[in-house]
Scaffold this active site. Sequence first.
Site, mmCIF file in Angstrom:
data_model
loop_
_atom_site.group_PDB
_atom_site.id
_atom_site.type_symbol
_atom_site.label_atom_id
_atom_site.label_comp_id
_atom_site.label_asym_id
_atom_site.label_seq_id
_atom_site.Cartn_x
_atom_site.Cartn_y
_atom_site.Cartn_z
ATOM 1 N N PRO A 11 27.589 37.080 36.522
ATOM 2 C CA PRO A 11 27.343 35.759 35.949
ATOM 3 C C PRO A 11 28.608 35.065 35.462
ATOM 4 C CG PRO A 11 26.574 37.482 34.468
ATOM 5 C CD PRO A 11 26.901 38.149 35.771
ATOM 6 N N ASN A 12 28.639 33.769 35.681
ATOM 7 C CA ASN A 12 29.689 32.847 35.218
ATOM 8 C C ASN A 12 31.012 32.982 35.968
ATOM 9 O OD1 ASN A 12 28.109 31.569 33.152
ATOM 10 N ND2 ASN A 12 28.229 33.504 32.037
ATOM 11 N N ARG A 19 36.851 27.994 33.661
ATOM 12 C CA ARG A 19 36.252 28.740 32.549
ATOM 13 C C ARG A 19 37.342 29.436 31.731
ATOM 14 N NH1 ARG A 19 33.268 34.573 33.183
ATOM 15 N NH2 ARG A 19 32.616 34.743 31.020
ATOM 16 N N TYR A 24 40.909 33.788 31.682
ATOM 17 C CA TYR A 24 40.580 34.161 33.062
ATOM 18 C C TYR A 24 41.491 33.534 34.114
ATOM 19 C CZ TYR A 24 36.407 35.926 30.752
ATOM 20 O OH TYR A 24 35.549 36.621 29.930
ATOM 21 N N ASN A 76 32.289 43.189 39.580
ATOM 22 C CA ASN A 76 32.614 42.658 38.257
ATOM 23 C C ASN A 76 31.287 42.176 37.674
ATOM 24 O OD1 ASN A 76 33.324 41.292 35.980
ATOM 25 N ND2 ASN A 76 35.020 40.160 36.911
ATOM 26 N N ALA A 79 29.249 39.499 31.921
ATOM 27 C CA ALA A 79 28.693 39.893 30.618
ATOM 28 C C ALA A 79 27.617 40.971 30.734
ATOM 29 C CB ALA A 79 28.136 38.666 29.902
ATOM 30 N N GLU A 100 34.073 49.512 39.055
ATOM 31 C CA GLU A 100 33.892 48.391 38.119
ATOM 32 C C GLU A 100 35.238 47.703 37.890
ATOM 33 O OE1 GLU A 100 32.573 49.830 34.303
ATOM 34 O OE2 GLU A 100 32.888 47.884 33.330
ATOM 35 N N HIS A 102 37.365 44.172 36.094
ATOM 36 C CA HIS A 102 37.362 43.015 35.197
ATOM 37 C C HIS A 102 38.692 42.307 35.302
ATOM 38 C CE1 HIS A 102 33.663 44.334 33.352
ATOM 39 N NE2 HIS A 102 34.164 45.554 33.376
ATOM 40 N N ARG A 109 39.785 42.994 23.717
ATOM 41 C CA ARG A 109 39.126 41.751 23.311
ATOM 42 C C ARG A 109 38.118 42.015 22.172
ATOM 43 N NH1 ARG A 109 37.086 38.539 28.309
ATOM 44 N NH2 ARG A 109 36.829 36.977 26.657
#
Length: 159
Positions: A11-12, A19, A24, A76, A79, A100, A102, A109
Amino acid sequence: MPDRVLVLHGPNLNLLGTREPGIYGRTTLPEVDRMIRGHARGLRIDVECRQSNWEGQLVDWLQAAARERFSGVVINPGAFTHSSLALRDVIAAIDIPVVEVHLSNIHGREEFRRHSVIAAVARGQIAGFGPQSYLLGLDALVALVRGRRPRAAGRPARR
Ligand code: DQA
């Protein structure tokens, strides 16, 4: 036949480029996908990139991945990384390796981003290298997939 690898963006990630660029970056998702496809050519694999904002869609794609003859998945989860037991369970259920990735270093973070419910069932995690995280993820996945398979007799090792 070259290995087929599925790259999933959660998502996103369709908003990449605009964004939170301080976190990012300014690279858009189509640009990231172009980098992934270029890297895949160098690795001599076929790659397919898909994005969804829907948890169930990501679950469906993961369930179907082996049937669709993918040898592994780079994901990825966005969230969903921090909350989705459905994604965790499907990754545990399927018989192909999942890496996985990111863009940001989730461990540096906010507290809520430091825990991944996916990490324990993924073969490994790469975080913090921007779009390069996907390319490193592909390298890791290809090493895993090729390492799993006995080399055909008489075929020299690739350098
Ligand atoms: C992300 C990190 C997640 O915490 C966040 O929700 C994202 C992107 C990353 O690539 O850095 O959507 O997965």
